[in-house]
Design a protein around this motif. Structure first.
Motif, short mmCIF file in Angstrom:
data_model
loop_
_atom_site.label_atom_id
_atom_site.label_comp_id
_atom_site.label_asym_id
_atom_site.label_seq_id
_atom_site.Cartn_x
_atom_site.Cartn_y
_atom_site.Cartn_z
N ASP A 40 0.96 -1.14 -0.08
CA ASP A 40 0.04 0.10 -0.17
C ASP A 40 0.70 1.17 -0.03
N ARG A 41 0.42 2.33 -0.71
CA ARG A 41 0.84 3.63 -0.70
C ARG A 41 2.42 3.51 -1.38
N ASN A 42 2.77 2.45 -2.37
CA ASN A 42 3.89 2.39 -2.92
C ASN A 42 5.16 1.97 -2.09
N ASP A 72 7.20 6.98 -7.41
CA ASP A 72 7.10 7.56 -6.10
C ASP A 72 7.28 6.47 -5.00
N PRO A 73 8.20 5.35 -5.05
CA PRO A 73 8.27 4.50 -4.11
C PRO A 73 9.19 4.78 -2.58
N THR A 74 8.59 4.34 -1.63
CA THR A 74 9.39 4.43 -0.39
C THR A 74 9.86 2.99 0.02
N VAL A 75 11.18 2.91 0.62
CA VAL A 75 11.76 1.86 1.05
C VAL A 75 12.40 2.24 2.44
N SER A 76 11.86 1.11 3.18
CA SER A 76 12.34 1.48 4.73
C SER A 76 12.74 -0.04 5.37
N LEU A 77 14.13 -0.08 5.46
CA LEU A 77 14.87 -1.26 6.05
C LEU A 77 15.31 -1.24 7.38
N THR A 78 14.72 -2.24 8.24
CA THR A 78 15.21 -2.04 9.81
C THR A 78 16.53 -2.58 9.82
N LEU A 79 17.59 -1.88 10.29
CA LEU A 79 18.98 -2.62 10.52
C LEU A 79 19.05 -2.38 12.14
N PRO A 80 20.12 -3.35 12.73
CA PRO A 80 20.30 -3.73 13.99
C PRO A 80 20.04 -2.29 14.88
N THR A 81 20.64 -1.13 14.32
CA THR A 81 20.69 0.18 15.18
C THR A 81 19.66 1.17 14.73
N GLY A 82 18.80 0.77 13.76
CA GLY A 82 17.94 1.84 13.29
C GLY A 82 17.35 1.31 12.07
N THR A 83 16.37 2.45 11.33
CA THR A 83 15.82 2.23 9.91
C THR A 83 16.31 3.12 8.99
N TRP A 84 16.71 2.53 8.13
CA TRP A 84 17.11 3.26 6.74
C TRP A 84 16.03 3.44 5.83
N SER A 85 15.54 4.68 5.66
CA SER A 85 14.33 5.07 4.52
C SER A 85 14.80 6.18 3.47
N GLY A 86 14.28 5.74 2.16
CA GLY A 86 14.49 6.31 1.20
C GLY A 86 13.84 6.14 -0.12
N ARG A 87 14.51 6.52 -1.24
CA ARG A 87 13.58 6.16 -2.48
C ARG A 87 14.24 5.31 -3.31
N THR A 88 13.84 4.89 -4.05
CA THR A 88 14.80 4.05 -5.30
C THR A 88 13.95 4.01 -6.74
N GLU A 89 14.87 3.96 -7.58
CA GLU A 89 14.55 3.90 -8.83
C GLU A 89 14.18 2.46 -9.67
N GLU A 90 15.34 1.79 -9.21
CA GLU A 90 15.60 0.15 -9.39
C GLU A 90 15.89 -0.56 -8.20
N MET A 91 15.27 -1.63 -8.24
CA MET A 91 15.68 -2.48 -7.03
C MET A 91 15.98 -3.99 -7.57
N THR A 92 16.91 -4.75 -6.70
CA THR A 92 17.06 -6.04 -7.07
C THR A 92 16.91 -6.75 -5.59
N VAL A 93 16.62 -8.02 -5.81
CA VAL A 93 16.72 -9.03 -4.50
C VAL A 93 17.16 -10.25 -4.89
N THR A 94 18.53 -10.70 -4.23
CA THR A 94 19.07 -11.89 -4.52
C THR A 94 18.50 -12.74 -3.18
N THR A 95 18.22 -13.98 -3.75
CA THR A 95 17.64 -15.26 -2.72
C THR A 95 18.82 -16.19 -2.79
#
Length: 199
Positions: A40-42, A72-95
């Motif tokens: 929701d809300r990109n 207009d996406p928003t990415v929020s990634l929780t890390l051990p000491t805080g949360t990184w938030s920002g935008r992105t234009e391209e994204m990859t995920v490797t499994t």
């Protein structure tokens, strides 16, 4: 983002995948829905301090997936000491072995100073040297007017936040004049998180 820039980014992603020996999936209407990761809300919100199961996210077990990124996406990634938030234009995920192994985000800043300011703002959270990334502004100014036998100016800054390894890779064309855009590549590598959870 221009079609030319998109082609350059996709070529870089595909080159990385080939080097790493990965299979690549591309998100979109003509492909499966596994790469439709934004909600929701990109927005996308992931906790990288815990293992993320690929199947639960609709991802294959062992592939690099090019994510379908909305407007207009928003990415929020929780890390051990805080949360990184920002935008992105391209994204990859490797499994890998059924879990998310790395998250890669790509976007463009207006020029070298803007890129340096963003990297400095993120430096403490991502565990990289703030003074070192601040030097990119001067380095970018050199690249704007440099007359050398290479086409791109790039750098790499490695860091970590707890078990999450990080890297920032700025890159730009050389010799295209003042105000040349800078492409930022942020990497979040979480294999240590998965291995720690497995004991």
């Amino acid at each position: 983002m221009s079609d030319r820039m998109r082609q350059v980014v996709l070529a870089a992603i595909l080159g990385l995948a080939v080097t790493a020996g990965c299979t690549v999936s591309v998100g979109g209407d003509e492909d499966d829905d596994g790469a439709q990761l934004f909600g929701d809300r990109n927005s996308l919100q992931w906790d990288l301090t815990q293992p993320l199961e690929a199947a639960a996210l609709g991802l294959p077990d062992d592939e690099m997936v090019i994510v379908d990124v909305p407007e207009d996406p928003t990415v929020s990634l929780t890390l051990p000491t805080g949360t990184w938030s920002g935008r992105t234009e391209e994204m990859t995920v490797t499994t890998r072995h059924g879990y998310v192994d790395s998250v890669d985000l790509f976007w463009t800043e207006a020029d070298g100073q803007a890129a340096a300011d963003r990297m400095v703002a993120d430096a403490e959270l991502l565990g990289v040297d703030a003074a070192q990334v601040a030097e990119w502004a001067e380095s970018a100014r050199w690249a704007e007017t440099a007359d050398v036998n290479v086409t791109r100016h790039e750098d790499n800054y490695n860091g970590a936040n707890g078990e999450v390894s990080t890297a920032i890779k700025p890159g730009m064309a050389i010799g295209e004049g003042e105000g040349t855009p800078v492409r930022l590549w942020y990497m979040f590598y979480v294999r240590n998180v998965v291995e720690a959870a497995d004991g």
